[in-house]
Design a protein around this motif. Sequence first.
Motif, PDB file in Angstrom:
ATOM      1  N   ILE A   5      -6.263   1.614  -7.410  1.00  0.00           N
ATOM      2  CA  ILE A   5      -6.669   2.959  -7.751  1.00  0.00           C
ATOM      3  C   ILE A   5      -5.481   3.875  -7.010  1.00  0.00           C
ATOM      4  CG2 ILE A   5      -8.132   4.960  -7.579  1.00  0.00           C
ATOM      5  CD1 ILE A   5     -10.300   2.944  -8.095  1.00  0.00           C
ATOM      6  N   TYR A   6      -5.396   3.561  -5.758  1.00  0.00           N
ATOM      7  CA  TYR A   6      -4.533   4.314  -4.860  1.00  0.00           C
ATOM      8  C   TYR A   6      -2.946   4.085  -5.334  1.00  0.00           C
ATOM      9  CZ  TYR A   6      -7.912   4.526  -1.174  1.00  0.00           C
ATOM     10  OH  TYR A   6      -8.892   4.747  -0.327  1.00  0.00           O
ATOM     11  N   PHE A  45       1.884   8.968   0.740  1.00  0.00           N
ATOM     12  CA  PHE A  45       0.512   8.704   1.271  1.00  0.00           C
ATOM     13  C   PHE A  45      -0.122   7.742   0.286  1.00  0.00           C
ATOM     14  CE2 PHE A  45      -4.044   9.874   1.473  1.00  0.00           C
ATOM     15  CZ  PHE A  45      -4.259   9.800   2.970  1.00  0.00           C
ATOM     16  N   PHE A  46      -0.410   7.764  -0.818  1.00  0.00           N
ATOM     17  CA  PHE A  46      -1.316   6.636  -1.452  1.00  0.00           C
ATOM     18  C   PHE A  46      -0.597   5.492  -1.732  1.00  0.00           C
ATOM     19  CE2 PHE A  46      -3.584  10.774  -2.694  1.00  0.00           C
ATOM     20  CZ  PHE A  46      -4.963  10.076  -2.612  1.00  0.00           C
ATOM     21  N   LEU A  47       0.709   5.620  -1.781  1.00  0.00           N
ATOM     22  CA  LEU A  47       1.394   4.187  -1.684  1.00  0.00           C
ATOM     23  C   LEU A  47       0.861   3.506  -0.219  1.00  0.00           C
ATOM     24  CD1 LEU A  47       3.396   2.103  -2.645  1.00  0.00           C
ATOM     25  CD2 LEU A  47       5.248   3.326  -1.443  1.00  0.00           C
ATOM     26  N   SER A  48       1.055   4.416   0.676  1.00  0.00           N
ATOM     27  CA  SER A  48       0.842   3.625   2.197  1.00  0.00           C
ATOM     28  C   SER A  48      -0.577   3.236   2.026  1.00  0.00           C
ATOM     29  CB  SER A  48       0.892   4.514   3.251  1.00  0.00           C
ATOM     30  OG  SER A  48      -0.015   5.563   3.146  1.00  0.00           O
ATOM     31  N   LEU A  49      -1.625   3.503   1.454  1.00  0.00           N
ATOM     32  CA  LEU A  49      -2.874   3.188   1.480  1.00  0.00           C
ATOM     33  C   LEU A  49      -3.043   2.104   0.448  1.00  0.00           C
ATOM     34  CD1 LEU A  49      -5.072   6.627   0.844  1.00  0.00           C
ATOM     35  CD2 LEU A  49      -4.971   5.228   2.930  1.00  0.00           C
ATOM     36  N   SER A  50      -2.382   2.018  -0.464  1.00  0.00           N
ATOM     37  CA  SER A  50      -2.348   0.723  -1.368  1.00  0.00           C
ATOM     38  C   SER A  50      -1.951  -0.607  -0.711  1.00  0.00           C
ATOM     39  CB  SER A  50      -1.540   0.869  -2.762  1.00  0.00           C
ATOM     40  OG  SER A  50      -0.301   1.101  -2.590  1.00  0.00           O
ATOM     41  N   ASP A  55       1.127  -6.807  -0.644  1.00  0.00           N
ATOM     42  CA  ASP A  55       2.264  -7.208  -0.144  1.00  0.00           C
ATOM     43  C   ASP A  55       3.399  -5.972  -0.191  1.00  0.00           C
ATOM     44  OD1 ASP A  55       1.331  -9.622   0.614  1.00  0.00           O
ATOM     45  OD2 ASP A  55       2.452 -10.495  -0.683  1.00  0.00           O
ATOM     46  N   VAL A  56       3.958  -5.605   0.592  1.00  0.00           N
ATOM     47  CA  VAL A  56       4.936  -4.468   0.851  1.00  0.00           C
ATOM     48  C   VAL A  56       5.909  -4.423  -0.374  1.00  0.00           C
ATOM     49  CG1 VAL A  56       6.697  -3.214   2.044  1.00  0.00           C
ATOM     50  CG2 VAL A  56       4.669  -3.777   3.128  1.00  0.00           C
ATOM     51  N   GLY A  57       6.543  -5.627  -0.454  1.00  0.00           N
ATOM     52  CA  GLY A  57       7.655  -5.548  -1.635  1.00  0.00           C
ATOM     53  C   GLY A  57       6.974  -5.684  -2.848  1.00  0.00           C
ATOM     54  N   VAL A  58       5.743  -6.254  -3.387  1.00  0.00           N
ATOM     55  CA  VAL A  58       4.989  -6.333  -4.215  1.00  0.00           C
ATOM     56  C   VAL A  58       4.445  -4.802  -4.862  1.00  0.00           C
ATOM     57  CG1 VAL A  58       3.090  -6.998  -5.658  1.00  0.00           C
ATOM     58  CG2 VAL A  58       4.433  -8.690  -4.367  1.00  0.00           C
ATOM     59  N   TYR A  60       5.548  -1.943  -3.630  1.00  0.00           N
ATOM     60  CA  TYR A  60       6.734  -0.909  -3.734  1.00  0.00           C
ATOM     61  C   TYR A  60       7.320  -1.148  -5.031  1.00  0.00           C
ATOM     62  CZ  TYR A  60      10.937   1.863  -2.588  1.00  0.00           C
ATOM     63  OH  TYR A  60      12.092   2.740  -2.814  1.00  0.00           O
ATOM     64  N   SER A  61       7.538  -2.268  -5.476  1.00  0.00           N
ATOM     65  CA  SER A  61       8.169  -2.635  -6.670  1.00  0.00           C
ATOM     66  C   SER A  61       7.435  -2.165  -7.869  1.00  0.00           C
ATOM     67  CB  SER A  61       8.371  -4.293  -6.583  1.00  0.00           C
ATOM     68  OG  SER A  61       9.536  -4.689  -5.706  1.00  0.00           O
ATOM     69  N   ILE A  62       6.070  -2.616  -7.847  1.00  0.00           N
ATOM     70  CA  ILE A  62       5.280  -1.870  -8.868  1.00  0.00           C
ATOM     71  C   ILE A  62       5.236  -0.376  -8.818  1.00  0.00           C
ATOM     72  CG2 ILE A  62       3.031  -1.770  -9.606  1.00  0.00           C
ATOM     73  CD1 ILE A  62       2.305  -4.600  -8.476  1.00  0.00           C
ATOM     74  N   TRP A  63       5.307   0.064  -7.754  1.00  0.00           N
ATOM     75  CA  TRP A  63       5.243   1.867  -7.577  1.00  0.00           C
ATOM     76  C   TRP A  63       6.350   2.319  -8.196  1.00  0.00           C
ATOM     77  CZ3 TRP A  63       7.700   4.473  -3.313  1.00  0.00           C
ATOM     78  CH2 TRP A  63       7.407   5.950  -3.287  1.00  0.00           C
ATOM     79  N   THR A  64       7.797   1.729  -7.788  1.00  0.00           N
ATOM     80  CA  THR A  64       8.742   2.389  -8.335  1.00  0.00           C
ATOM     81  C   THR A  64       9.219   1.783  -9.868  1.00  0.00           C
ATOM     82  OG1 THR A  64      10.152   0.499  -7.473  1.00  0.00           O
ATOM     83  CG2 THR A  64       9.990   2.432  -6.144  1.00  0.00           C
TER      84      THR A  64
END
Length: 107
Positions: A5-6, A45-50, A55-58, A60-64
């Motif tokens: 959700i985040y 902010f919401f990315l940091s919560l997620s 994992d950071v790489g996963v 961030y990759s999904i986010w972008t």
Amino acid sequence: MISWIYLGIAVLFETSVAISAGNAQGFTRLWWTVATLVSGAIATFFLSLSLLEFDVGVGYSIWTSAAGVGVVILGALFFGERLSRKKLLGISLVIGGVIGLHLSGAA
């Protein structure tokens, strides 16, 4: 589950960043500039919560990737941008990559 959700909220706001930045015209239009900066802060902010669960790489990759796909689709729907076969192929590859990251068991 809450991390998804985040991440979804982060994607929506990151998509808003791209749309706002395009309309800010090099940060010369005040309200589009404000929308860009505020949306960026909320997205981060919401990315940091997620990332508390992903994992950071996963994450961030999904986010972008998801935000990129969203921007291409919104561009086609609302801004008259052409959705070519190559763009559709690219979207398909991105979605396949996101599914692959998810299946890696990272979250």
